[in-house]
Design an enzyme around this catalytic site. Sequence first.
Site, short mmCIF file in Angstrom:
data_model
loop_
_atom_site.label_atom_id
_atom_site.label_comp_id
_atom_site.label_asym_id
_atom_site.label_seq_id
_atom_site.Cartn_x
_atom_site.Cartn_y
_atom_site.Cartn_z
N ARG A 23 0.84 -1.20 0.00
CA ARG A 23 0.00 0.00 0.00
C ARG A 23 0.88 1.26 0.00
O ARG A 23 0.98 1.95 -1.00
CB ARG A 23 -0.95 -0.02 1.22
CG ARG A 23 -2.06 1.02 1.17
CD ARG A 23 -1.65 2.42 1.52
NE ARG A 23 -1.04 2.54 2.86
CZ ARG A 23 -0.49 3.65 3.32
NH1 ARG A 23 -0.44 4.73 2.56
NH2 ARG A 23 0.08 3.69 4.51
N ASP A 24 1.56 1.52 1.10
CA ASP A 24 2.33 2.76 1.19
C ASP A 24 3.45 2.75 0.16
O ASP A 24 3.80 3.78 -0.41
CB ASP A 24 2.91 2.91 2.61
CG ASP A 24 3.17 4.37 2.98
OD1 ASP A 24 3.03 5.24 2.11
OD2 ASP A 24 3.52 4.62 4.14
N HIS B 16 5.89 4.70 12.40
CA HIS B 16 5.79 4.60 10.93
C HIS B 16 6.76 5.63 10.36
O HIS B 16 6.41 6.78 10.14
CB HIS B 16 4.34 4.89 10.53
CG HIS B 16 4.07 4.89 9.06
ND1 HIS B 16 3.37 3.89 8.43
CD2 HIS B 16 4.36 5.79 8.09
CE1 HIS B 16 3.25 4.17 7.14
NE2 HIS B 16 3.84 5.33 6.90
N HIS C 133 9.36 7.05 7.66
CA HIS C 133 9.94 7.07 6.32
C HIS C 133 11.43 7.36 6.49
O HIS C 133 11.86 7.98 7.46
CB HIS C 133 9.22 8.10 5.45
CG HIS C 133 7.84 7.65 5.06
ND1 HIS C 133 7.53 7.25 3.78
CD2 HIS C 133 6.70 7.49 5.78
CE1 HIS C 133 6.25 6.88 3.73
NE2 HIS C 133 5.72 7.02 4.93
N CYS D 104 4.66 9.20 -0.38
CA CYS D 104 3.26 9.60 -0.34
C CYS D 104 3.05 10.64 -1.42
O CYS D 104 3.78 11.63 -1.49
CB CYS D 104 2.89 10.18 1.02
SG CYS D 104 1.23 10.86 1.06
N ASN E 160 9.36 4.21 2.62
CA ASN E 160 9.24 3.77 4.01
C ASN E 160 10.55 3.08 4.35
O ASN E 160 11.24 2.56 3.47
CB ASN E 160 8.14 2.71 4.14
CG ASN E 160 6.76 3.29 3.98
OD1 ASN E 160 6.25 3.38 2.87
ND2 ASN E 160 6.16 3.67 5.07
P1 HMG Z 1 -12.65 15.00 -2.37
O1 HMG Z 1 -12.35 15.30 -3.81
O2 HMG Z 1 -12.74 16.12 -1.43
O3 HMG Z 1 -13.93 14.04 -2.20
O4 HMG Z 1 -11.57 13.97 -1.87
P2 HMG Z 1 -15.42 14.14 -2.56
O5 HMG Z 1 -16.15 13.49 -1.43
O6 HMG Z 1 -15.79 15.52 -2.99
O7 HMG Z 1 -15.48 13.17 -3.83
C1 HMG Z 1 -14.82 13.43 -5.05
C2 HMG Z 1 -14.88 12.21 -5.93
O8 HMG Z 1 -14.16 11.14 -5.33
C3 HMG Z 1 -16.30 11.68 -6.14
O9 HMG Z 1 -16.33 11.10 -7.44
C4 HMG Z 1 -16.42 10.60 -5.10
O10 HMG Z 1 -17.35 9.61 -5.42
C5 HMG Z 1 -15.03 10.02 -5.14
P3 HMG Z 1 -16.96 11.88 -8.70
O11 HMG Z 1 -18.36 12.17 -8.31
O12 HMG Z 1 -16.10 13.13 -8.88
O13 HMG Z 1 -16.78 10.89 -9.83
N1 HMG Z 1 -14.67 9.36 -3.88
C6 HMG Z 1 -14.20 8.11 -3.79
N2 HMG Z 1 -13.95 7.17 -4.72
C7 HMG Z 1 -13.47 5.98 -4.28
N3 HMG Z 1 -13.25 5.69 -2.98
C8 HMG Z 1 -13.49 6.61 -2.04
C9 HMG Z 1 -13.99 7.86 -2.43
N4 HMG Z 1 -14.33 8.97 -1.74
C10 HMG Z 1 -14.75 9.87 -2.63
N5 HMG Z 1 -13.25 6.32 -0.75
C11 HMG Z 1 -10.88 12.11 -0.50
C12 HMG Z 1 -11.60 13.45 -0.54
C13 HMG Z 1 -10.64 11.75 0.95
C14 HMG Z 1 -11.75 11.07 -1.17
C15 HMG Z 1 -9.54 12.27 -1.28
O14 HMG Z 1 -8.87 13.38 -0.74
C16 HMG Z 1 -8.66 11.06 -1.18
O15 HMG Z 1 -8.98 10.02 -1.73
N6 HMG Z 1 -7.54 11.19 -0.47
C17 HMG Z 1 -6.64 10.06 -0.22
C18 HMG Z 1 -5.20 10.47 -0.44
C19 HMG Z 1 -4.33 9.28 -0.17
O16 HMG Z 1 -4.70 8.15 -0.38
N7 HMG Z 1 -3.09 9.56 0.29
C20 HMG Z 1 -2.15 8.52 0.58
C21 HMG Z 1 -2.50 7.72 1.79
S1 HMG Z 1 -2.08 8.56 3.32
C22 HMG Z 1 -0.40 8.19 3.56
O17 HMG Z 1 0.23 7.65 2.70
C23 HMG Z 1 0.20 8.49 4.92
C24 HMG Z 1 0.42 7.23 5.76
O18 HMG Z 1 1.27 6.30 5.09
C25 HMG Z 1 1.07 7.59 7.10
C26 HMG Z 1 2.28 8.52 6.95
O19 HMG Z 1 3.25 8.15 6.26
O20 HMG Z 1 2.19 9.60 7.52
C27 HMG Z 1 -0.90 6.52 6.07
MG MG Z 2 3.46 6.46 5.04
#
Ligand code: HMG
Ligand code: MG
Length: 282
Positions: free
Chosen positions: A12-13, A204, A206, A237, A246
């Site tokens: 995933r990450d 966690h 990196h 990320c 990571n």
């Molecule tokens: P948004 O654009 O504000 O969302 O994004 P929305 O609610 O307005 O929806 C926009 C569109 O996204 C819509 O589709 C929704 O249906 C769709 P449209 O009508 O335009 O066709 N949608 C989805 N589709 C699939 N699955 C869903 C979903 N939700 C909405 N769950 C949102 C808000 C949270 C969805 C967006 O910002 C997002 O997906 N962000 C995720 C970013 C991400 O994955 N980042 C990496 C992971 S975090 C990380 O890596 C850190 C970590 O490792 C720890 C660390 O290292 O610190 C965990």
């Molecule tokens: Mg991470």
Amino acid sequence: MDKVEIFEVGPRDGLQNEAREIPVAEKIALVDCLSRAGFSRIEVASFVSPKWVPQMASSSEVLARIARAPGVSYAALTPNMKGFEAAMEAGADEVAIFASASEGFSKANLNATIAESLARFAPVAEAARTRGVKVRGYVSCVVECPYDGPVPPEETARVVAALRDMGVYEVSLGDTIGQGTPDAVDTMLASVLDEMPAERLAGHYHDTSGRALENVEVSLARGLRVFDAAIGGLGGCPYAPGAKGNVATRKVADFVEGLGYATGLDRAVLDAAAEVARAMRG
Ligand code: HMG
Ligand code: MG
């Protein structure tokens, strides 16, 4: 012998940041290899918007086609109810909600303030409780934010407390961009430990600046025994400029075993999986 658990987050990450569209079969081959290494938990999926992270769009297929090893929990990120429903349909064993300690990263990663993101996570935590599904919490940018700079320890502790109050079983503390110094991580942990015991925290880290192992070491001294790592040091990320990999699983395993902890991981399988991971990099 004391145990340290490595939570494998490479599929995933690690993969979420790869530019090349990785075929599902390759992702499955990686997970299937990791399933033989001795992990209890492997994060394999992320039910986020495919517009935000296209690489994770195949998450349902990955969960459907992996050869599940008994006793392994296959985890998925779920930022909202839409993601949670999809994760349940796909058969994720546990889910994770992921908040940020800094407003800048929260906006960039989730298009929401910290408060708005927590409000979205509450129904996910509630639905998971109703269904008997375990929920893990992440806090990103626990010491440094690529947008806001240094993050005050009490801000991190506040977000940890909010996730704890939602019922997460563990909070993983993310040095998202790998800029945390051991001193900063130690000070952050001192604050966080006022809110949550070490047995329910994970590190966690990196490895952008090559300090992840030092941060593991100060965390061990604070009582933490779970660390997230990615096979072959995959990762980054997409919403955290400068977030490289990571910390590599093998690196953490060697380090903690050198300190006398047992990980229960099979070196030969880890090395084989790291080869698979390296071959996947674009
Ligand atoms: P948004 O654009 O504000 O969302 O994004 P929305 O609610 O307005 O929806 C926009 C569109 O996204 C819509 O589709 C929704 O249906 C769709 P449209 O009508 O335009 O066709 N949608 C989805 N589709 C699939 N699955 C869903 C979903 N939700 C909405 N769950 C949102 C808000 C949270 C969805 C967006 O910002 C997002 O997906 N962000 C995720 C970013 C991400 O994955 N980042 C990496 C992971 S975090 C990380 O890596 C850190 C970590 O490792 C720890 C660390 O290292 O610190 C965990
Ligand atoms: Mg991470």
